[in-house]
Design an enzyme around this catalytic site. Structure first.
Site, short mmCIF file in Angstrom:
data_model
loop_
_atom_site.label_atom_id
_atom_site.label_comp_id
_atom_site.label_asym_id
_atom_site.label_seq_id
_atom_site.Cartn_x
_atom_site.Cartn_y
_atom_site.Cartn_z
N SER A 1 0.82 -1.28 -0.07
CA SER A 1 -0.03 0.02 0.07
C SER A 1 0.77 1.31 -0.12
CB SER A 1 -0.78 0.01 1.27
OG SER A 1 -1.85 -1.17 1.31
C1 LIG Z 1 -2.89 -4.25 -0.83
S1 LIG Z 1 -1.85 -5.77 -0.11
C2 LIG Z 1 -1.19 -4.77 1.20
C3 LIG Z 1 -0.18 -5.54 1.97
C4 LIG Z 1 0.43 -4.92 3.25
N1 LIG Z 1 -0.49 -4.05 4.01
C5 LIG Z 1 1.55 -4.19 2.65
O1 LIG Z 1 1.25 -3.00 2.46
O2 LIG Z 1 2.53 -4.62 2.37
C6 LIG Z 1 -3.03 -7.09 0.50
C7 LIG Z 1 -2.55 -8.16 0.78
O3 LIG Z 1 -3.54 -9.11 1.23
C8 LIG Z 1 -3.37 -10.42 0.73
N2 LIG Z 1 -4.56 -11.36 1.07
C9 LIG Z 1 -5.86 -11.14 0.28
N3 LIG Z 1 -6.73 -11.99 0.38
C10 LIG Z 1 -6.37 -12.54 1.64
C11 LIG Z 1 -6.84 -13.52 2.47
N4 LIG Z 1 -8.12 -13.77 2.32
N5 LIG Z 1 -6.09 -13.98 3.50
C12 LIG Z 1 -4.98 -13.48 3.79
N6 LIG Z 1 -4.30 -12.50 2.93
C13 LIG Z 1 -5.03 -12.01 1.88
C14 LIG Z 1 -2.66 -10.13 -0.48
O4 LIG Z 1 -2.13 -11.62 -0.71
C15 LIG Z 1 -1.93 -9.12 -0.31
O5 LIG Z 1 -0.61 -9.50 0.19
#
Ligand SMILES: C[S@@+](CC[C@H](N)C(=O)[O-])C[C@H]1O[C@@H](n2cnc3c(N)ncnc32)[C@H](O)[C@@H]1O
Ligand SMILES: *[C@@H]1O[C@H](CO)[C@@H](O)[C@H](O)[C@H]1NC(C)=O
Length: 250
Positions: free
Chosen positions: A85
């Site tokens: 993000s």
């Molecule tokens: C926009 S990214 C943000 C990651 C983190 N906040 C960062 O800034 O590095 C969203 C993350 O949510 C994970 N994600 C999506 N659906 C998920 C789920 N059901 N369970 C666990 N992780 C999930 C994705 O793989 C991704 O790494």
């Protein structure tokens, strides 16, 4: 002649050393990270000195894949159809959760991705607190742990106050519930019931909700267990979905 030649060489060396030091200093990662934090403060996104300190301490450059611009205020791809993000979103979420990230408190970071925000949470609550990251892509969990090991939050990985698990974050992480603070880093079609249940009375969850249009929702659980929900701002996150759906890109 001999004397002045030696002296010239000495002067040249001195000038080179000063230039080298200047070069290292002005392009230093921590300097760029500091400039990013200062800009977020100027824009009024960071208000709390504690949030500024924590974002100063955790170098964002350690969490962004090489080739991308870690200090630029935009989300960056991290593979697996996921992103890290944008700095202003991380800052906003830290601000919204600050009171629930006091030393000794418990936090859950759903969709922990690169581990950047999870590491910030760990510095906020300190070694007396507990922080759990949940991420469903095993490769991202592995690299996030490597990133955190290089960061100021490394001691908290070793002392066990910070953990990252491979799991479906829509189920939360019941083992350590209830949490003072829950952050969800991916947009849910609706707020998962499990996450509301794992919120402590007096606790707060920040979660993007929606599909095409999304709102960052602030969910407060009162002492009597009732819940109030308000919209903070319009956002754009990758979906909180199944691992298969994410890798197929729907
Ligand atoms: C926009 S990214 C943000 C990651 C983190 N906040 C960062 O800034 O590095 C969203 C993350 O949510 C994970 N994600 C999506 N659906 C998920 C789920 N059901 N369970 C666990 N992780 C999930 C994705 O793989 C991704 O790494
Ligand atoms: C991401 O989603 C696209 C569809 O938009 C898909 O073709 C691709 O394989 C996915 N990439 C990864 C790394 O999973």
């Amino acid at each position: 002649m001999f004397y002045s030649g030696k002296r010239n060489r000495f002067m040249l060396l001195l000038v080179l050393l000063i230039l080298l030091q200047h070069l290292l200093w002005s392009s230093g990662a921590s300097d760029k990270n500091k400039a990013m934090v200062q800009q977020l403060q100027r824009y009024g996104i960071i208000k709390s000195t504690k949030v500024a300190e924590v974002m100063d301490s955790i170098d964002r450059g350690l969490f962004v894949p090489s080739g991308a611009s870690p200090y630029y205020d935009s989300p960056m791809p991290i593979g697996y159809n996921a992103t890290i993000s944008a700095p202003h979103m991380h800052a906003s979420c830290l601000e919204l959760l600050e009171k629930l990230l006091q030393p000794g408190m418990r936090a859950l970071d759903v969709g922990s991705g690169t581990g950047y925000l999870t590491a910030c949470f760990a510095l906020m609550v300190g070694p007396e607190g507990r922080v759990v990251g949940v991420e469903h892509i095993p490769e991202l969990v592995a690299s996030s742990i490597e990133n955190i090991k290089k960061s100021a939050a490394a001691p908290q990985l070793s002392d066990g106050s910070l953990n990252i698990h491979i799991a479906d974050g829509r189920e939360g992480w019941p083992e350590l519930a209830p949490y003072d603070a829950i952050h969800v880093g991916a947009a849910a079609p609706q707020i998962p019931q499990a996450l509301i249940e794992q919120l402590k009375p007096g606790g707060r969850m920040v979660i993007p909700v929606g599909t095409l249009s999304q709102e960052l929702k602030v969910v407060d659980k009162k002492q009597d267990g009732s819940v109030s929900i308000r919209d903070e701002t319009s956002v754009r996150y990758v979906p909180l979905t199944s691992k298969d759906a994410q890798l197929q890109g729907n």
